[in-house]
Design a protein around this motif. Structure first.
Motif, mmCIF file in Angstrom:
data_model
loop_
_atom_site.group_PDB
_atom_site.id
_atom_site.type_symbol
_atom_site.label_atom_id
_atom_site.label_comp_id
_atom_site.label_asym_id
_atom_site.label_seq_id
_atom_site.Cartn_x
_atom_site.Cartn_y
_atom_site.Cartn_z
ATOM 1 N N SER A 79 29.755 -79.585 -52.187
ATOM 2 C CA SER A 79 30.494 -78.942 -51.111
ATOM 3 C C SER A 79 31.998 -79.137 -51.240
ATOM 4 N N ASP A 80 32.435 -80.087 -52.085
ATOM 5 C CA ASP A 80 33.864 -80.271 -52.325
ATOM 6 C C ASP A 80 34.422 -79.190 -53.232
ATOM 7 N N GLU A 81 33.546 -78.515 -53.948
ATOM 8 C CA GLU A 81 33.978 -77.496 -54.897
ATOM 9 C C GLU A 81 34.158 -76.149 -54.181
ATOM 10 N N PRO A 82 35.008 -75.286 -54.726
ATOM 11 C CA PRO A 82 35.248 -74.006 -54.061
ATOM 12 C C PRO A 82 34.113 -73.014 -54.259
ATOM 13 N N CYS A 83 34.121 -72.002 -53.441
ATOM 14 C CA CYS A 83 33.311 -70.815 -53.709
ATOM 15 C C CYS A 83 34.181 -69.838 -54.493
ATOM 16 N N TRP A 84 33.600 -69.265 -55.522
ATOM 17 C CA TRP A 84 34.272 -68.204 -56.273
ATOM 18 C C TRP A 84 33.588 -66.888 -55.919
ATOM 19 N N MET A 85 34.307 -66.022 -55.247
ATOM 20 C CA MET A 85 33.764 -64.716 -54.879
ATOM 21 C C MET A 85 34.347 -63.633 -55.788
ATOM 22 N N TYR A 86 33.455 -62.899 -56.452
ATOM 23 C CA TYR A 86 33.835 -61.737 -57.242
ATOM 24 C C TYR A 86 33.575 -60.519 -56.352
ATOM 25 N N LEU A 87 34.650 -59.980 -55.814
ATOM 26 C CA LEU A 87 34.576 -58.893 -54.841
ATOM 27 C C LEU A 87 34.890 -57.586 -55.549
ATOM 28 N N VAL A 88 33.881 -56.725 -55.658
ATOM 29 C CA VAL A 88 33.960 -55.519 -56.492
ATOM 30 C C VAL A 88 33.844 -54.269 -55.623
ATOM 31 N N ARG A 89 34.727 -53.308 -55.889
ATOM 32 C CA ARG A 89 34.546 -52.010 -55.232
ATOM 33 C C ARG A 89 33.437 -51.239 -55.969
#
Length: 214
Positions: free
Chosen positions: A6-16
């Motif tokens: 939970s200390d690590e980030p979330c990486w979101m790949y947000l694609v159109r």
């Protein structure tokens, strides 16, 4: 990797989503959330190339707007994966301008057209949503996805206006100016999220589509 998960980030790949026939028309025809058609042939190619580009990444969860063009895009990016629909990230309601192009709108309704373009945050699509309305439902939904996926990598396929208002939020750009943010079909935006800070690392990346002469 240091610390707990939970200390690590979330990486979101947000694609159109990939292009539809309405996206390809000149001038563009507004499809909003009222026209639920499939991808055009080039849109399918865009989605497949995006999948190839992202194939070295493993996504813990795949999310998409429930609209057909977003689901089809997600299916081509990560074939065979379960896709979690997120109703809050459907495209904007464009009201009575649905199915019309900008030239027609400007000619037939010049005052409404001008007001909307001058400040879409307070002047909605007639009988539809404003940029502020879209932000109120989409920014919390996308933020919640990231918060629930700390330490993970997620793929989200959404729409032009939805992503523009999220980018505006991250860059602290007034929604009045959200149309200055470009979002091409099947572009990739990368967000690194921690509860105390969300950063837009990449915006509107389309290098993977160069062979289609985008």
């Amino acid at each position: 990797m240091s610390g707990t998960l939970s200390d690590e980030p979330c990486w979101m790949y947000l694609v159109r989503h990939g292009a539809t026939d309405f996206n390809l028309k000149k001038p563009t025809v507004l499809q909003g959330n009222g026209i639920n058609g499939p991808l055009a042939a080039i849109g399918r190619e865009q989605a497949s190339l995006t999948g190839k580009f992202l194939s070295s990444f493993t996504f813990d969860t795949v999310y998409a707007s429930p609209m057909l063009r977003a689901i089809e895009t997600a299916e081509r990016i990560v074939p065979g994966r379960e896709i979690v629909p997120v109703p809050e990230i459907v495209e904007a309601d464009v009201g009575r301008w649905l199915g019309r192009d900008w030239d027609d709108i400007k000619s037939a309704e010049p005052e409404e057209y001008q007001r909307h373009l001058e400040d879409p945050s307070i002047h909605p699509y007639p009988e539809g949503e404003s940029a502020s309305d879209v932000a109120e439902r989409t920014v919390p939904a996308l933020t919640q996805i990231m918060h629930e996926n700390l330490g993970k990598r997620v793929l989200v396929v959404a729409h032009n206006i939805v992503i523009r208002v999220m980018v505006a939020h991250l860059y602290q750009i007034p929604l009045k100016q959200f149309r200055t943010i470009r979002q091409d079909n099947c572009c990739v935006n990368l967000i690194r999220y921690r509860p105390e800070k969300a950063e837009l690392v990449t915006c509107n990346s389309t290098f993977h589509l160069s062979e289609l002469n985008q």
